[in-house]
Design a protein around this motif. Structure first.
Motif, PDB file in Angstrom:
ATOM      1  N   SER A  13      44.028 -20.996   1.766  1.00  0.00           N
ATOM      2  CA  SER A  13      45.079 -21.747   1.090  1.00  0.00           C
ATOM      3  C   SER A  13      44.529 -23.089   0.631  1.00  0.00           C
ATOM      4  N   PHE A  14      45.019 -23.594  -0.517  1.00  0.00           N
ATOM      5  CA  PHE A  14      44.624 -24.912  -0.994  1.00  0.00           C
ATOM      6  C   PHE A  14      45.620 -25.983  -0.562  1.00  0.00           C
ATOM      7  N   ASP A  15      46.637 -25.583   0.219  1.00  0.00           N
ATOM      8  CA  ASP A  15      47.522 -26.574   0.808  1.00  0.00           C
ATOM      9  C   ASP A  15      46.694 -27.521   1.670  1.00  0.00           C
ATOM     10  N   VAL A  16      46.878 -28.815   1.479  1.00  0.00           N
ATOM     11  CA  VAL A  16      45.992 -29.790   2.124  1.00  0.00           C
ATOM     12  C   VAL A  16      46.069 -29.706   3.640  1.00  0.00           C
ATOM     13  N   THR A  17      47.272 -29.536   4.179  1.00  0.00           N
ATOM     14  CA  THR A  17      47.412 -29.408   5.630  1.00  0.00           C
ATOM     15  C   THR A  17      46.694 -28.170   6.137  1.00  0.00           C
ATOM     16  N   ALA A  18      46.826 -27.070   5.400  1.00  0.00           N
ATOM     17  CA  ALA A  18      46.162 -25.829   5.797  1.00  0.00           C
ATOM     18  C   ALA A  18      44.647 -25.973   5.733  1.00  0.00           C
ATOM     19  N   VAL A  19      44.151 -26.650   4.692  1.00  0.00           N
ATOM     20  CA  VAL A  19      42.702 -26.863   4.566  1.00  0.00           C
ATOM     21  C   VAL A  19      42.189 -27.709   5.720  1.00  0.00           C
ATOM     22  N   ARG A  20      42.895 -28.772   6.037  1.00  0.00           N
ATOM     23  CA  ARG A  20      42.477 -29.656   7.134  1.00  0.00           C
ATOM     24  C   ARG A  20      42.428 -28.882   8.461  1.00  0.00           C
ATOM     25  N   GLU A  21      43.460 -28.088   8.711  1.00  0.00           N
ATOM     26  CA  GLU A  21      43.487 -27.309   9.947  1.00  0.00           C
ATOM     27  C   GLU A  21      42.366 -26.277   9.976  1.00  0.00           C
ATOM     28  N   PHE A  22      42.111 -25.660   8.819  1.00  0.00           N
ATOM     29  CA  PHE A  22      41.059 -24.643   8.746  1.00  0.00           C
ATOM     30  C   PHE A  22      39.695 -25.253   9.020  1.00  0.00           C
ATOM     31  N   VAL A  23      39.358 -26.340   8.313  1.00  0.00           N
ATOM     32  CA  VAL A  23      38.016 -26.912   8.483  1.00  0.00           C
ATOM     33  C   VAL A  23      37.836 -27.504   9.866  1.00  0.00           C
ATOM     34  N   THR A  24      38.896 -28.073  10.434  1.00  0.00           N
ATOM     35  CA  THR A  24      38.785 -28.648  11.777  1.00  0.00           C
ATOM     36  C   THR A  24      38.500 -27.561  12.804  1.00  0.00           C
ATOM     37  N   THR A  25      39.269 -26.478  12.757  1.00  0.00           N
ATOM     38  CA  THR A  25      39.104 -25.408  13.744  1.00  0.00           C
ATOM     39  C   THR A  25      37.799 -24.657  13.551  1.00  0.00           C
ATOM     40  N   SER A  26      37.515 -24.250  12.315  1.00  0.00           N
ATOM     41  CA  SER A  26      36.316 -23.446  12.078  1.00  0.00           C
ATOM     42  C   SER A  26      35.045 -24.239  12.332  1.00  0.00           C
ATOM     43  N   THR A  27      35.016 -25.509  11.903  1.00  0.00           N
ATOM     44  CA  THR A  27      33.820 -26.325  12.115  1.00  0.00           C
ATOM     45  C   THR A  27      33.609 -26.599  13.599  1.00  0.00           C
TER      46      THR A  27
END
Length: 251
Positions: free
Chosen positions: A62-76
């Motif tokens: 998703s390109f939703d900013v909240t979703a992107v932030r959550e994705f990169v934080t968890t995956s990284t």
């Protein structure tokens, strides 16, 4: 040398895998479809066994900013933890030119979270900051359209071909950690001109109007915010060359 490419089945990832394999490296394309999921942690331990380098090309669905932030934080966070356990010597991630300079673009802020996690991890790293891909002109137009008019600032960009991005990532992965580096296309264009040329090629009837007060993905940008720094690696493919080999629209 074993190199794990997270997101290795995607548009950029598949090219990186092919480039590295061609140069004799042992390459694992890691993705949910191959049983490796950085977001959940599934398969990471096995995938990273004996790996020297991890290339993170994963992308939020998703390109939703909240979703992107959550994705990169968890995956990284999951990747860094697994890399420490596996003794990985080089973490590489693909990001965007402009994230590490003053700007208020929400998506850039989310990517900056990922960058800061990598920088503070203690792992040797390379962050490859790339300029906009040529193929993104349509998405830029779509988010900037009002009726039949596309309003964009004349802020300068130096876009590049996806295959040149992949080549730069593969070169960086095969070398040692370099910290933050930037890669860009060979020529500067105003955002409005970049999109105008692309839409004209597609026979898209929308008119592109330069409006320096118009936002770029939710924020106003300065004339040089999106340009690479001096000393950036310059890719060879021009926008004209890329357009010439892109399948023209039908009808």
């Amino acid at each position: 040398m074993k190199i794990v490419v997270v997101g290795g089945t995607g548009r950029i990832g598949s090219r990186v895998v092919a480039d590295l394999t061609e140069h004799g490296h042992e390459v694992l394309a890691a993705a949910p479809s191959t049983g490796v999921d950085a977001l959940t942690g599934e398969g990471l331990t096995d995938a990273l066994t004996d790996a020297a380098v991890v290339v993170d090309l994963s992308a939020s669905p998703s390109f939703d900013v909240t979703a992107v932030r959550e994705f990169v934080t968890t995956s990284t966070t999951n990747l860094i933890s697994a890399e420490r356990e596996a003794g990985v010597k080089h973490h590489l991630a693909l990001t965007i030119v402009g994230t590490n300079r003053p700007q208020e673009i929400p998506y850039f802020a989310a990517k900056a979270v990922q960058e800061n996690l990598v920088r503070s991890s203690g792992l040797p790293y390379t962050l490859v900051h790339a300029t906009q891909f040529f193929g993104f002109f349509g998405s830029i137009a779509d988010v900037s359209t009002e009726g039949s008019v596309v309003r964009l600032p004349g802020a300068l960009v130096q876009p590049m071909a996806a295959e040149d991005v992949a080549a730069a990532v593969a070169r960086a992965a095969a070398g040692g950690p370099r910290g933050d580096i930037e890669v860009a296309g060979p020529r500067q264009l105003g955002l409005d001109e970049f999109v105008r040329r692309g839409l004209t090629f597609r026979d898209d009837p929308r008119a592109v109007v330069r409006d320096d007060a118009a936002p770029y993905f939710g924020a106003q940008v300065g004339e040089r915010t999106l340009l690479p720094i001096e000393g950036a690696e310059i890719a060879p493919t021009t926008f004209e060359q890329w357009l010439a080999r892109t399948q023209p629209p039908v009808g």
